[in-house]
Scaffold this active site. Structure first.
Site, PDB file in Angstrom:
ATOM      1  N   HIS A 256       0.701  -1.284  -0.095  1.00 46.68           N
ATOM      2  CA  HIS A 256       0.089  -0.209  -0.017  1.00 46.68           C
ATOM      3  C   HIS A 256       0.794   1.281   0.136  1.00 46.68           C
ATOM      4  CE1 HIS A 256      -3.907  -1.706   0.353  1.00 46.68           C
ATOM      5  NE2 HIS A 256      -3.757  -2.541   1.287  1.00 46.68           N
ATOM      6  N   ASP A 319      -0.271  -4.979   6.242  1.00 47.62           N
ATOM      7  CA  ASP A 319      -1.358  -5.690   5.671  1.00 47.62           C
ATOM      8  C   ASP A 319      -1.333  -5.806   4.003  1.00 47.62           C
ATOM      9  OD1 ASP A 319      -1.975  -2.772   5.528  1.00 47.62           O
ATOM     10  OD2 ASP A 319      -3.967  -3.364   5.017  1.00 47.62           O
ATOM     11  N   GLU A 320      -1.997  -6.773   3.510  1.00 45.69           N
ATOM     12  CA  GLU A 320      -2.289  -6.786   2.034  1.00 45.69           C
ATOM     13  C   GLU A 320      -1.157  -6.867   1.077  1.00 45.69           C
ATOM     14  OE1 GLU A 320      -7.148  -5.743   1.779  1.00 45.69           O
ATOM     15  OE2 GLU A 320      -5.664  -4.211   1.821  1.00 45.69           O
ATOM     16  N   ASN A 321      -0.076  -7.350   1.612  1.00 42.11           N
ATOM     17  CA  ASN A 321       0.900  -7.629   0.658  1.00 42.11           C
ATOM     18  C   ASN A 321       0.991  -8.997  -0.339  1.00 42.11           C
ATOM     19  OD1 ASN A 321       3.347  -7.546  -0.874  1.00 42.11           O
ATOM     20  ND2 ASN A 321       4.519  -8.145   1.224  1.00 42.11           N
ATOM     21  N   GLU A 371      -1.739  -9.521   9.594  1.00 43.91           N
ATOM     22  CA  GLU A 371      -0.659 -10.436   8.723  1.00 43.91           C
ATOM     23  C   GLU A 371       0.635 -10.227   9.044  1.00 43.91           C
ATOM     24  OE1 GLU A 371      -3.658  -8.469   5.563  1.00 43.91           O
ATOM     25  OE2 GLU A 371      -3.121  -7.915   7.714  1.00 43.91           O
TER      26      GLU A 371
END
Length: 679
Positions: A256, A319-321, A371
């Protein structure tokens, strides 16, 4: 021992009795830990005065003064005897006497308890810290009552303290920027319901929102010119501190980070030119953890940013890698092989391990989304859980301190009841006392993909007040019906603070209607809610940062009162066939059936409303089916199979979305229809 147990039992029963009486009389939210009602009463007049004793600081005097102004505005009474509460106001015979032992520290686990005593002629708030006194003043304002004799405070004794130390709200100011005045009114709302942590999500793929003097390209190239100056951050932090609220910053890495990489592409895994992301979602660009020059950059940036926020905690996201860019780059794959890393999450753990000493060097404690919870992660990192309860309880069982956000995602348009019943420590989960102590509390999350400064209040309030109660009040306070009863009243109290969760609708409706005649749209919108979870941003037209957020789905708000009450009325009617309930249901069905004609007239001069045309037609047809069903039930007659088939088809059609909204009374009316066949 037996006598002691009997006394405890009696105390519990008396507490429950007091709570029952409280619910019948007052509208407190959050509900205090212990309440006892007495026969006392303190009238509110122009002679009302406040005194502060003990060891207060300037914050206490300011908050006491703000209380006086709010009380005057709430009652319309001229409290001219006291413009401000100052250090000279120590008269112990004053109407309200506040006694505190010391100023509170803005840190986790600080004492926030208070006692509030209202007896005839006097009010006393006694606390260890001024933070408790601030909470006590909020409770006192909620207790303001009125009868034929005027405004007054009812007799009550309250002993109160929070169940959890961390009661937070994440406000995402990166995806859609929120000006300082929006943040301030959000803080006012938080203080009113005793929340104590504002988590600011300050950067993402769409923008970096804080001025950096060390790396000015961040605001020059990565913000569209929309960011907080460091002075504005200082204003927000001070405003929050005045209300006893901590501000925790989040600067998300390593994913992000499109905005950061737009300004400093040399730190990207894939070497190319980056541009700010205009869509919302999960994207592949990610920092290169094998680049040794990255860490001095982050150390300087985070040291600068952390200096703006005095709180002990610093959130690094995590998060969200997707890991796709890492897996696609030869030198990163080679690095992973040399270091025995089997997955990209192993590499992310390496990155987090490199970050931790940087964060510690700034004097902060590190937080990351769940995460980051991978083998080898140091126990001193706090986990914020959003992906599920399993991850949350796994973290505390492993010895990590944790904050629950799963079940508190208010941007997903779920009802207050859903959030309210989401307890951080439910009976179904077995934890040791040590493990329970690792649970710091919870945090509502207001992600801003689909909101703007105009609409954000309606997505936060009033539902977040229900989450605030879940995190403050005893676990046994869980009656959903009573929560809604009080929430409707608290919603009006929040509006009086300047929040726009109610008033914004008229502004947007007048715009869509091209005039002042908004009644037909009001009737339709009252039974609509925006598509839930992530469905609104799916389909042929994807939202971007430039999309208009002034349409039907922006006017429709979550957890609408009209359908909620109608659905309850239908459920009750089908049980007892009450003539009173029947009339209430019939009146609503007639209104909805007839509204379509007026709505069609609006469309002649309001093309933007065309997306709601089918919804209006479906609501009218659905209401007509409901009226027929109601008449069959009233006459105690059954209908043939063909009639049932036709009406079910109408209900099925009415379940289709329009304008990215759904009609919320379909199931209730379908139940009326289905009841006809079993009379």
């Amino acid at each position: 021992m037996a006598q002691k147990m009997l006394l405890v039992f009696v105390s519990v029963i008396m507490g429950l009795f007091s709570y029952a009486r409280l619910n019948q009389t007052f509208n407190l939210m959050p509900v205090p830990a212990l309440v006892k009602v007495n026969a006392g009463r303190v009238g509110i007049s122009g002679q009302f005065r406040v005194a502060v004793t003990g060891k207060p600081n300037s914050r206490m005097y300011s908050e006491a003064s703000r209380f006086v102004r709010r009380l005057s505005n709430k009652t319309g009474i001229f409290l001219d005897m006291q413009g401000y509460v100052t250090s000279n106001d120590t008269d112990t015979t004053s109407t309200l006497l506040i006694n505190i032992q010391r100023p509170g520290l803005l840190k986790l686990d600080e004492d926030e308890s208070y006692t509030l005593e209202i007896h005839t002629g006097k009010i006393r708030i006694t606390t260890v810290t001024d933070l408790g006194a601030i909470h006590g003043l909020e409770t006192l304002l909620q207790l303001v009552s009125a009868d034929a004799a005027g405004y007054y405070f009812p007799g009550v004794s309250i002993r109160d303290n929070p169940r959890f130390a961390w009661r937070g709200l994440l406000l995402d100011v990166a995806l859609h920027f929120m000006p300082v005045d929006v943040v301030k009114r959000t803080l006012d709302g938080m203080a009113a319901v005793k929340m104590n942590v504002l988590h600011l999500h300050l950067c993402n793929d769409q923008g970096f929102r804080v001025e950096s003097k060390l790396f000015p390209r961040l605001q020059q190239m990565a913000s569209d010119g929309i960011f907080y100056t460091q002075q504005e951050i200082n204003t927000i932090v001070n405003y929050a501190a005045q209300r006893g609220i901590r501000v925790v910053p989040e600067f998300v890495v390593p994913a992000h980070t499109t905005a950061i990489l737009t300004a400093y592409p040399e730190f990207a895994s894939v070497k190319k030119t980056y541009q700010l992301q205009r869509y919302f979602g999960v994207f592949d660009p990610v920092m290169d953890p094998t680049n040794e020059k990255l860490y001095p950059f982050l150390e300087k940036l985070f040291t600068e940013m952390s200096s703006l926020f005095p709180d002990d905690y610093f959130h690094i996201g995590g998060d969200e890698n997707t890991g796709k860019d890492w897996a696609a780059v030869p030198h990163i794959k080679a690095f992973m092989k040399v270091h025995g890393m089997k997955t990209t999450m192993d590499l992310q753990t390496y990155f987090n391990q490199r970050l931790l000493p940087i964060i510690k060097k700034t004097g902060k404690k590190m937080i990351g989304w769940d995460e980051v919870l991978q083998p080898g992660l140091p126990k001193e990192i706090t986990i914020q859980s959003w992906r599920g309860n399993e991850a949350f309880y796994s973290s505390v069982r492993k010895g990590y301190k944790a904050i629950l956000s799963y079940g508190y995602y208010i941007d997903l348009i779920q009802p207050a009841s859903y959030h309210y019943l989401n307890d951080p420590i439910p009976d179904s989960v077995k934890l040791t006392e040590i493990q329970k102590n690792f649970i710091l509390g919870g945090e509502a999350t207001m992600w801003s993909e689909l909101v703007t400064p105009v609409t954000v209040d309606s997505r936060i309030w009033p539902r977040t007040a229900a989450i605030a109660e879940r995190l403050w009040s005893p676990k046994t306070v869980n009656n959903v019906d009573d929560m809604y009863r009080r929430l409707d009243i608290v919603s009006l109290q929040l509006e009086s603070l300047g929040l726009q969760h109610l008033s914004y609708k008229q502004v947007l409706m007048r715009r869509l209607c091209n005039g002042y005649n908004t009644k037909p749209l009001e009737v339709l919108v009252s039974v609509l809610e925006p598509l839930k979870i992530y469905e609104r941003n799916e389909g042929d037209t994807m939202y971007t940062v430039f999309s208009p957020f002034t349409k039907l789905a922006d006017i429709a708000s979550p957890d609408q009162e009209v359908p909620r009450i109608f659905n309850e009325q239908v459920e009750a009617f089908l049980i007892n066939l009450s003539t009173i309930s029947e009339k209430e249901i019939r009146d609503k069905l007639i209104l909805w059936q007839e509204n379509n004609v007026a709505f069609k007239h609006l469309l002649l001069n309001s093309p933007a409303l065309s997306e709601a045309s089918l919804l209006s037609e479906n609501l009218s047809a659905l209401a007509a089916a409901g009226l027929e069903a109601l008449q069959y039930i009233h006459d105690k007659k059954t209908a043939d199979t063909e009639w049932l088939k036709q009406k079910i088809a109408i209900a099925t059609s009415a379940k289709q979305q329009g304008g990215r909204c759904e009609i919320q009374v379909v199931n209730a009316i379908q139940k009326l229809v289905e009841r006809v066949t079993i009379l």
